[in-house]
Design an enzyme around this catalytic site. Sequence first.
Site, PDB file in Angstrom:
ATOM      1  N   LEU A   1       0.846  -1.190   0.000  1.00 32.64           N
ATOM      2  CA  LEU A   1       0.000   0.000   0.000  1.00 32.64           C
ATOM      3  C   LEU A   1       0.885   1.245   0.000  1.00 32.64           C
ATOM      4  O   LEU A   1       1.642   1.480   0.939  1.00 32.64           O
ATOM      5  CB  LEU A   1      -0.927  -0.001   1.216  1.00 32.64           C
ATOM      6  CG  LEU A   1      -1.834  -1.230   1.382  1.00 32.64           C
ATOM      7  CD1 LEU A   1      -2.846  -1.003   2.501  1.00 32.64           C
ATOM      8  CD2 LEU A   1      -2.538  -1.579   0.080  1.00 32.64           C
ATOM      9  N   ALA A   2       0.773   2.039  -1.072  1.00 32.08           N
ATOM     10  CA  ALA A   2       1.646   3.207  -1.227  1.00 32.08           C
ATOM     11  C   ALA A   2       0.874   4.372  -1.832  1.00 32.08           C
ATOM     12  O   ALA A   2       1.415   5.140  -2.634  1.00 32.08           O
ATOM     13  CB  ALA A   2       2.847   2.849  -2.102  1.00 32.08           C
ATOM     14  N   ALA A   3      -0.390   4.530  -1.435  1.00 32.27           N
ATOM     15  CA  ALA A   3      -1.235   5.559  -2.046  1.00 32.27           C
ATOM     16  C   ALA A   3      -1.361   6.809  -1.202  1.00 32.27           C
ATOM     17  O   ALA A   3      -1.936   7.802  -1.651  1.00 32.27           O
ATOM     18  CB  ALA A   3      -2.632   4.986  -2.324  1.00 32.27           C
TER      19      ALA A   3
ATOM     20  N   ARG B   1       2.120  15.315   6.245  1.00 29.34           N
ATOM     21  CA  ARG B   1       3.021  15.779   7.309  1.00 29.34           C
ATOM     22  C   ARG B   1       4.476  15.874   6.835  1.00 29.34           C
ATOM     23  O   ARG B   1       5.305  16.453   7.532  1.00 29.34           O
ATOM     24  CB  ARG B   1       2.912  14.850   8.524  1.00 29.34           C
ATOM     25  CG  ARG B   1       1.668  15.136   9.371  1.00 29.34           C
ATOM     26  CD  ARG B   1       1.569  14.199  10.546  1.00 29.34           C
ATOM     27  NE  ARG B   1       1.033  12.897  10.163  1.00 29.34           N
ATOM     28  CZ  ARG B   1       0.873  11.877  10.997  1.00 29.34           C
ATOM     29  NH1 ARG B   1       1.254  11.995  12.266  1.00 29.34           N
ATOM     30  NH2 ARG B   1       0.361  10.739  10.577  1.00 29.34           N
TER      31      ARG B   1
ATOM     32  N   LYS C   1      37.812  12.528 -15.890  1.00 24.69           N
ATOM     33  CA  LYS C   1      36.476  12.165 -16.355  1.00 24.69           C
ATOM     34  C   LYS C   1      36.594  11.358 -17.640  1.00 24.69           C
ATOM     35  O   LYS C   1      37.319  11.727 -18.552  1.00 24.69           O
ATOM     36  CB  LYS C   1      35.649  13.439 -16.577  1.00 24.69           C
ATOM     37  CG  LYS C   1      34.168  13.211 -16.892  1.00 24.69           C
ATOM     38  CD  LYS C   1      33.872  13.118 -18.371  1.00 24.69           C
ATOM     39  CE  LYS C   1      34.244  14.372 -19.119  1.00 24.69           C
ATOM     40  NZ  LYS C   1      33.908  14.238 -20.582  1.00 24.69           N
TER      41      LYS C   1
END
Length: 484
Positions: A17-19, A24, A359
């Site tokens: 569940l990540a809805a 806050r 680089k």
Amino acid sequence: MQPAVLPEQRPLDVVILAAGQGTRMKSRLPKMLHPLLGRPLVLWSVRLAQQLGARDVVVVTGHGAQQVEEALHSSGVQFARQDQQLGTGHAFLTAAHRLRGGADVLLLYGDTPMLPLATLQNLLSAHRVGQHALTVLTSELPDASGYGRILRGESGEVLSIVEEKAATPAQKAVREFNSGVYVMDAAAPVLAGRITNHNAAGEYYITDLVSLYQQGGARVAAFKIADPGEVMGANDRVQLSQLETIMRRRVNEAHMRAGVTLQDPATTLIHDEVVIGPDSVIGAGVHLLGQTVLGEGVVIGPYSVVQDSTLEAGSLIHAHSVVQGARVAGGGDIGPFARLRPGTVLEAGVHIGNFVEIKNAHLHAGVKAGHLAYLGDVTVGQQSNIGAGTIIANHNGMDKQHTTIGSGVFVGSNSTIVAPRTLGDASFVAAGSTVTADVPEGAMAVARGQQRTLEGWSRRYWKGFGDRVAVKLPWLAGWLSRQH
């Protein structure tokens, strides 16, 4: 007749569940994408599911769904959109439509990254061995305010889970709380469709599955863990910082117990996927990030940063150096204040000194660049020496150009090599040269203006300023008075 599938042989599906909005956090970034030890919060739960060998992983997204799904697009999970947040039961039902069925289902949350893999393995084992229909992960707190309480029967079975707002004073005194993590049998997706919102909040609670299972005569159990911190979540940035502190300590202690010296663990940041060989020594304030691998006996000086790089056995990184996307072979001696950028490959025994930046370069064995140089888009042969102040001018304003420097080449100080150039083996570049043509093997390039010396120039110049010199530069006026 088909043989019965043993519990331990049943497949496992995981719903995460990540809805949630995460108001806050006070952030435009979705809560699930806030980083913890270098990894978005939700990715910790995805990683756990994959380590458990889950058949399918379904992530329920809502607030910031597009960003969350983009962040996880390469992780092999499925997504279920919960456009309206109507409770945990509704979120689970949204995911249930994606499940193939016939599997145990583990419910996790995207903001509880502290759960150890071993705890979930033990939870799953207890669920299957006990042949439970639903097993809830629980723990105890002296004051469990804010959590649902676990009410047990005389034989220890779970009778119900009472939400805080609906609990009586006696029920609020119960210390065992519901973590929200469940393992359920294959009936869960079907039963979830019978959850109602007949409660004060008008939401669909996943906890209603307890009574729905019991109505069918199924057994609901609890698996209690000793450490409530394992199910600690992050609702704001203070809690996120607390989680990071705990996770850093776990990772650092594991490395120290494996034979790595951390001179100041409190200031050392090591991402959890970093690999460090034994007898390595890590100075204070060092950050080891991403997919970094350190061989045996590597020494990294204070306040250096190493990210997505490989340092082979015996490498030495002096203080305040930055190594990103680079590979350093054994015996490499880097810094202090050096910077290795992505694409840098240093073979055995290369020395890179202070204020040298490299680089997209391949430096072969024994190359030395001791001071104040920039080496970009270049291949340097073995045992070549790059003098202080040397610059590879690799960019023409539109494209990067490659330079090849042979073996045994000596480049004098304060030289500029304008790419694309080739310097042959054993060639020399005189100090202060600007090289705009290839240098043949064994040749010397001198590319600088011829020096002229004008005697008495200073006396004539300064006397032109008259009395102003005496006022502003009295030491110079004294020198001029002594000149004939």
